[in-house]
Design a protein around this motif. Sequence first.
Motif, PDB file in Angstrom:
ATOM      1  N   ASP A   1       0.833  -1.199   0.000  1.00 14.38           N
ATOM      2  CA  ASP A   1       0.000   0.000   0.000  1.00 14.38           C
ATOM      3  C   ASP A   1       0.870   1.253   0.000  1.00 14.38           C
ATOM      4  OD1 ASP A   1      -2.285   1.546   0.073  1.00 14.38           O
ATOM      5  OD2 ASP A   1      -2.649   1.253   2.216  1.00 14.38           O
ATOM      6  N   LEU A   2       1.920   1.259   0.822  1.00 19.33           N
ATOM      7  CA  LEU A   2       2.828   2.408   0.850  1.00 19.33           C
ATOM      8  C   LEU A   2       3.519   2.595  -0.490  1.00 19.33           C
ATOM      9  CD1 LEU A   2       4.333   1.869   4.391  1.00 19.33           C
ATOM     10  CD2 LEU A   2       3.300   4.010   3.595  1.00 19.33           C
ATOM     11  N   ALA A   3       3.928   1.504  -1.114  1.00 15.26           N
ATOM     12  CA  ALA A   3       4.574   1.615  -2.424  1.00 15.26           C
ATOM     13  C   ALA A   3       3.625   2.208  -3.461  1.00 15.26           C
ATOM     14  CB  ALA A   3       5.070   0.240  -2.881  1.00 15.26           C
ATOM     15  N   GLN A   4       2.348   1.857  -3.356  1.00 17.33           N
ATOM     16  CA  GLN A   4       1.362   2.347  -4.315  1.00 17.33           C
ATOM     17  C   GLN A   4       0.983   3.808  -4.053  1.00 17.33           C
ATOM     18  OE1 GLN A   4      -0.150   1.027  -6.947  1.00 17.33           O
ATOM     19  NE2 GLN A   4       0.355  -1.158  -6.840  1.00 17.33           N
ATOM     20  N   ARG A   5       0.688   4.151  -2.803  1.00 12.04           N
ATOM     21  CA  ARG A   5       0.064   5.431  -2.494  1.00 12.04           C
ATOM     22  C   ARG A   5       0.928   6.394  -1.701  1.00 12.04           C
ATOM     23  NH1 ARG A   5      -4.620   5.696   0.703  1.00 12.04           N
ATOM     24  NH2 ARG A   5      -4.154   3.799   1.883  1.00 12.04           N
ATOM     25  N   GLY A   6       2.098   5.956  -1.282  1.00  9.00           N
ATOM     26  CA  GLY A   6       2.859   6.758  -0.340  1.00  9.00           C
ATOM     27  C   GLY A   6       3.671   7.890  -0.918  1.00  9.00           C
ATOM     28  N   ARG A   7       3.821   7.948  -2.248  1.00 10.29           N
ATOM     29  CA  ARG A   7       4.663   8.968  -2.897  1.00 10.29           C
ATOM     30  C   ARG A   7       6.046   9.005  -2.224  1.00 10.29           C
ATOM     31  NH1 ARG A   7       3.094  13.745  -1.756  1.00 10.29           N
ATOM     32  NH2 ARG A   7       1.521  13.216  -0.174  1.00 10.29           N
ATOM     33  N   LEU A   8       6.622   7.829  -2.085  1.00  5.59           N
ATOM     34  CA  LEU A   8       7.842   7.669  -1.300  1.00  5.59           C
ATOM     35  C   LEU A   8       9.102   7.876  -2.118  1.00  5.59           C
ATOM     36  CD1 LEU A   8       6.928   4.395   0.650  1.00  5.59           C
ATOM     37  CD2 LEU A   8       6.660   6.765   1.434  1.00  5.59           C
ATOM     38  N   ASP A   9      10.104   8.404  -1.454  1.00  9.13           N
ATOM     39  CA  ASP A   9      11.460   8.378  -1.995  1.00  9.13           C
ATOM     40  C   ASP A   9      12.154   7.076  -1.622  1.00  9.13           C
ATOM     41  OD1 ASP A   9      11.704  11.195  -3.079  1.00  9.13           O
ATOM     42  OD2 ASP A   9      11.163  11.626  -0.990  1.00  9.13           O
ATOM     43  N   TYR A  10      11.857   6.565  -0.415  1.00 10.74           N
ATOM     44  CA  TYR A  10      12.499   5.339   0.071  1.00 10.74           C
ATOM     45  C   TYR A  10      11.486   4.481   0.830  1.00 10.74           C
ATOM     46  CZ  TYR A  10      17.004   7.409  -1.042  1.00 10.74           C
ATOM     47  OH  TYR A  10      18.071   7.968  -1.715  1.00 10.74           O
ATOM     48  N   LEU A  11      11.569   3.181   0.579  1.00  9.40           N
ATOM     49  CA  LEU A  11      10.809   2.192   1.330  1.00  9.40           C
ATOM     50  C   LEU A  11      11.830   1.249   1.965  1.00  9.40           C
ATOM     51  CD1 LEU A  11       8.100   0.904   2.130  1.00  9.40           C
ATOM     52  CD2 LEU A  11       8.154  -0.364  -0.037  1.00  9.40           C
ATOM     53  N   VAL A  12      11.766   1.115   3.284  1.00  8.66           N
ATOM     54  CA  VAL A  12      12.798   0.396   4.031  1.00  8.66           C
ATOM     55  C   VAL A  12      12.180  -0.807   4.731  1.00  8.66           C
ATOM     56  CG1 VAL A  12      14.570   0.559   5.820  1.00  8.66           C
ATOM     57  CG2 VAL A  12      14.048   2.552   4.376  1.00  8.66           C
ATOM     58  N   PHE A  13      12.788  -1.965   4.520  1.00  8.21           N
ATOM     59  CA  PHE A  13      12.352  -3.199   5.168  1.00  8.21           C
ATOM     60  C   PHE A  13      13.385  -3.600   6.212  1.00  8.21           C
ATOM     61  CE2 PHE A  13      10.434  -3.278   0.964  1.00  8.21           C
ATOM     62  CZ  PHE A  13       9.144  -3.694   1.208  1.00  8.21           C
ATOM     63  N   GLU A  14      13.002  -3.542   7.484  1.00 10.76           N
ATOM     64  CA  GLU A  14      13.892  -3.956   8.573  1.00 10.76           C
ATOM     65  C   GLU A  14      13.444  -5.343   9.022  1.00 10.76           C
ATOM     66  OE1 GLU A  14      15.740  -5.212  11.312  1.00 10.76           O
ATOM     67  OE2 GLU A  14      14.054  -4.397  12.448  1.00 10.76           O
ATOM     68  N   CYS A  15      14.247  -6.365   8.725  1.00 10.97           N
ATOM     69  CA  CYS A  15      13.796  -7.755   8.875  1.00 10.97           C
ATOM     70  C   CYS A  15      14.742  -8.642   9.681  1.00 10.97           C
ATOM     71  CB  CYS A  15      13.595  -8.380   7.491  1.00 10.97           C
ATOM     72  SG  CYS A  15      12.299  -7.593   6.503  1.00 10.97           S
ATOM     73  N   LEU A  16      15.731  -8.076  10.351  1.00  7.73           N
ATOM     74  CA  LEU A  16      16.697  -8.899  11.062  1.00  7.73           C
ATOM     75  C   LEU A  16      16.627  -8.683  12.567  1.00  7.73           C
ATOM     76  CD1 LEU A  16      20.166  -9.013   9.244  1.00  7.73           C
ATOM     77  CD2 LEU A  16      18.551 -10.874   9.627  1.00  7.73           C
ATOM     78  N   ALA A  17      16.813  -9.763  13.309  1.00  7.34           N
ATOM     79  CA  ALA A  17      17.018  -9.705  14.747  1.00  7.34           C
ATOM     80  C   ALA A  17      18.150 -10.664  15.085  1.00  7.34           C
ATOM     81  CB  ALA A  17      15.737 -10.082  15.498  1.00  7.34           C
ATOM     82  N   GLU A  18      18.502 -10.735  16.366  1.00 11.57           N
ATOM     83  CA  GLU A  18      19.621 -11.585  16.754  1.00 11.57           C
ATOM     84  C   GLU A  18      19.361 -13.042  16.376  1.00 11.57           C
ATOM     85  OE1 GLU A  18      18.338  -9.207  18.500  1.00 11.57           O
ATOM     86  OE2 GLU A  18      19.981  -7.853  19.036  1.00 11.57           O
TER      87      GLU A  18
END
Length: 449
Positions: A25-42
């Motif tokens: 949804d953010l990629a479609q409607r967010g008018r973003l410069d950057y989309l960041v996926f934080e997917c790591l933990a210990e």
Amino acid sequence: MSQPRVLRMAAGAGYSGDRIEPAADLAQRGRLDYLVFECLAERTIADAQLRRWADPSGGYDPFLDARITAVLDACRRNGTRIISNMGAANAPAAAQRVRKIAAEMGHADLCVATVTGDDVLDICRKQDVTLDNGLTFRALGARVISANAYLGAAPIAAALAQGADIVLTGRVSDPALFLAPLIHEFGWSMTDWDLLGKGVLIGHLLECAGQLCGGYFADPGYKDVPDMARLGFPLAEVTADGLAEFSKLAGTGGRINSATAKEQVLYEIHDPARYLQPDVVADFSKVTVLETGQDRVRVTGASGTARTGMLKVSVSYHDGFIGDGQISYAGPGAVERGRLALEILRERLAAIDAMQDARFDLIGLDALHGTNLSRGTLPYEVRVRVTARAPSADIAARVGHEVEALYTNGPAGGGGAVKTVRPGVALASAFIHESQAPARVVMLGRASA
């Protein structure tokens, strides 16, 4: 006077198994410069290392394909660049996979960069680094699975400067994923500690995605959050001076207000005045939160001082096997029957010398906070849970076998028994100097810079 330039960036994930729809949804409607996926933990970096051991072509995030496929068309159409630590234990393989997906989707010109250098296992072994639990690499020997240093934002910013459309990293600090585009876009100096401290705050607020929008916050009747089944993920509008306003897309569920923001500011922070990061020591002690509209807050007051030059290292190692057994009791006397079951299990398992760290819990009564904190009437149903660590899978399996045996050898009415055995993985931390973990940036495909 012209309006200051505003950079729009958003969180597409706060952990590996996060929902994918809010990012799409953010990629479609967010008018973003950057989309960041934080997917790591210990634990997830340890799991990724184990997957790479089993398959040298694996070791990256298991949802990489699904996330890239869900957002790539919209990101390319809207000029949105992607940054993520989904490279996990094998960023080069992740980059190759993303390039293949992109080509199949008609984006063969996509430029993907990798940031590596976080794997410092060989360095830690050579120096026999001591962990925070007192163990050393020499003492652990072949039991060590992984040692990954938390890299900073500079190599990510360098990859963006070289024209990367997507940057994939391994272990970096979570806020660095969001700090890097600010450094790149606004030309921030790597020694402007106050700006870097502001950028770390922005990244810290965004990194857990839905939490800023009321996830991990809601408590019905005290802290109500609407429409949580359609929880939106947050975006930030940032200017070159580090001023940021946080909001979410119209029509999404959740809530952003001063309370959700303040909880997220303090989330996982040991000392708000000295939040140690690889790029800066951030100071959140004077942060203020102002609601500027519906589901919109402005957060100011962060600063910073010079980084320490040391990097945290997340270390994982094999630690025997974990046996688990569970069974439920319900109806009148459920608690008493559950307690009798635990007495039987304690006596049976006490005869096994190799069992360690055993826990005997009644879920629904005392499993989380202990018997001294139980309040009110006794529950109508409870679940017996026993776990223990053992040096071998066969010994660990005895836990589940004994619990299952309660069907006919224990109190009346037990049901729903389950048993599992899994490898035990322990986590610890250490520190090394930043000079011992030099980052490397590799570009694949077209580069515009």
